[in-house]
Scaffold this motif. Structure first.
Motif, PDB file in Angstrom:
ATOM      1  N   GLU A  97     -31.506  73.808  53.700  1.00 49.11           N
ATOM      2  CA  GLU A  97     -31.395  73.131  52.410  1.00 49.11           C
ATOM      3  C   GLU A  97     -30.355  73.882  51.574  1.00 49.11           C
ATOM      4  O   GLU A  97     -30.424  75.101  51.455  1.00 49.11           O
ATOM      5  CB  GLU A  97     -32.743  73.150  51.682  1.00 49.11           C
ATOM      6  CG  GLU A  97     -33.800  72.333  52.372  1.00 49.11           C
ATOM      7  CD  GLU A  97     -35.073  72.159  51.543  1.00 49.11           C
ATOM      8  OE1 GLU A  97     -35.026  72.364  50.316  1.00 49.11           O
ATOM      9  OE2 GLU A  97     -36.102  71.810  52.150  1.00 49.11           O
ATOM     10  N   ASP A 132     -42.318  79.110  50.653  1.00 49.84           N
ATOM     11  CA  ASP A 132     -41.611  78.158  51.520  1.00 49.84           C
ATOM     12  C   ASP A 132     -41.100  78.891  52.758  1.00 49.84           C
ATOM     13  O   ASP A 132     -40.140  79.655  52.684  1.00 49.84           O
ATOM     14  CB  ASP A 132     -40.428  77.519  50.780  1.00 49.84           C
ATOM     15  CG  ASP A 132     -40.875  76.686  49.597  1.00 49.84           C
ATOM     16  OD1 ASP A 132     -41.997  76.135  49.653  1.00 49.84           O
ATOM     17  OD2 ASP A 132     -40.127  76.596  48.613  1.00 49.84           O
ATOM     18  N   TYR A 137     -35.237  77.138  54.949  1.00 54.20           N
ATOM     19  CA  TYR A 137     -35.160  77.900  53.691  1.00 54.20           C
ATOM     20  C   TYR A 137     -34.376  79.191  53.839  1.00 54.20           C
ATOM     21  O   TYR A 137     -34.438  80.065  52.992  1.00 54.20           O
ATOM     22  CB  TYR A 137     -36.581  78.192  53.193  1.00 54.20           C
ATOM     23  CG  TYR A 137     -37.388  76.943  52.945  1.00 54.20           C
ATOM     24  CD1 TYR A 137     -37.013  76.041  51.951  1.00 54.20           C
ATOM     25  CD2 TYR A 137     -38.515  76.644  53.712  1.00 54.20           C
ATOM     26  CE1 TYR A 137     -37.739  74.885  51.729  1.00 54.20           C
ATOM     27  CE2 TYR A 137     -39.255  75.500  53.495  1.00 54.20           C
ATOM     28  CZ  TYR A 137     -38.859  74.617  52.500  1.00 54.20           C
ATOM     29  OH  TYR A 137     -39.579  73.474  52.280  1.00 54.20           O
TER      30      TYR A 137
HETATM   31  N1  MHO Z   1     -42.345  74.310  47.938  1.00 53.94           N
HETATM   32  C1  MHO Z   1     -41.633  73.112  47.798  1.00 53.94           C
HETATM   33  C2  MHO Z   1     -40.584  72.902  48.807  1.00 53.94           C
HETATM   34  C3  MHO Z   1     -39.817  71.691  48.550  1.00 53.94           C
HETATM   35  S1  MHO Z   1     -38.401  71.654  49.258  1.00 53.94           S
HETATM   36  C4  MHO Z   1     -37.358  70.707  48.602  1.00 53.94           C
HETATM   37  C5  MHO Z   1     -42.644  71.989  47.734  1.00 53.94           C
HETATM   38  O1  MHO Z   1     -43.089  71.734  46.645  1.00 53.94           O
HETATM   39  O2  MHO Z   1     -42.980  71.362  48.726  1.00 53.94           O
HETATM   40  O3  MHO Z   1     -38.291  71.932  50.554  1.00 53.94           O
END
Ligand code: MHO
Length: 249
Positions: A97, A132, A137
């Motif tokens: 990402e 995450d 990530y």
């Molecule tokens: N911790 C995040 C990750 C989102 S991401 C855009 C969530 O709320 O799922 O990967």
């Protein structure tokens, strides 16, 4: 009732009003006049825009990390760093990402963006940021040419020295293809705040994605603007509320 949807004139007026309120603080704020006004042709030839791409965890947050910096004109979240063709959020393959930053090279440079990159995430966490966890990530500096690769390598060495024995995991890669992510991931933090969206006139998606002001307010919504800017925008919004702008009634 969404006034701005029902009345295009009011919507435009509201937008211009907010733009002038935010811009009103003058140069100190350094918010560029938003793209909404691009209905009127404007000469961008003297604006040397450059592009940088970084991966530093969830792209919702990454976009907000850079959106409020003076000189950042536009931000877009997406996928890069892998080999899968046409990645999507639910199947991004080996990509990470990322955020793509378009910036005015007269106001900010790659070196400064690198500083913000390092100070905005934990480059020592292996394949993840905070809760995450996963390959998507991971931390990456994408480069475009040898000078950027050199600057990236020097900054990584510096970071490694600072981190002592913990290994800095950040990869440095030449940017291949940057795949923009789906609309629902663009300006994600701003989209969690209907009030702010309304203040900029409920811009249609394509305009929201291109708007400098949306990039700033996306950062503001995530409380990731530099403190001074965060406070200036706070004050302006408090003013709007105090004046009882019709949209609020
Ligand atoms: N911790 C995040 C990750 C989102 S991401 C855009 C969530 O709320 O799922 O990967």
């Amino acid at each position: 009732m969404k006034l701005s949807e029902n009345n295009p004139f009011l919507s435009h007026l509201l937008f211009v009003f907010l733009a002038s309120i935010i811009l009103g603080a003058g140069r100190a704020l350094s918010i560029r006049f938003p793209d909404r006004i691009a209905e009127f042709p404007k000469d961008k030839s003297n604006q040397p825009l450059k592009t940088a791409v970084f991966a530093l965890g969830s792209f919702w947050r990454s976009e907000a990390v850079f959106g409020c910096l003076d000189g950042v004109v536009r931000t877009t979240v997406g996928y890069a760093g892998g080999s899968k063709m046409s990645p999507e959020y639910r199947s991004l393959g080996d990509h990470a990402e990322c955020v793509q930053i378009e910036y005015d090279a007269r106001l900010i440079n790659f070196r400064k963006l690198l500083e913000v990159f390092w100070s905005s995430h934990d480059s020592r966490q292996v394949f993840g940021q905070g809760p995450d966890v996963g390959n998507q990530y991971r931390s990456i500096i994408f480069t475009n040419g040898t000078e950027e690769s050199r600057l990236a390598a020097v900054s990584k060495e510096r970071e490694q020295t600072r981190s002592k024995s913990s290994i800095v995991t950040t990869q440095i890669q030449h940017l291949g293809t940057f795949y923009p992510a789906e609309p629902e991931h663009q300006k994600f933090e701003l989209k969690q705040n209907p009030f702010l969206l309304q203040l900029i006139g409920n811009l249609p998606e394509e305009e929201l994605e291109k708007s400098s002001m949306a990039a700033k307010l996306n950062s503001y919504a995530a409380e990731l603007c530099p403190l001074k800017m965060q406070k200036q925008i706070d004050t302006k919004i408090r003013d709007i509320i105090k004046r009882g702008w019709p949209i609020l009634r």
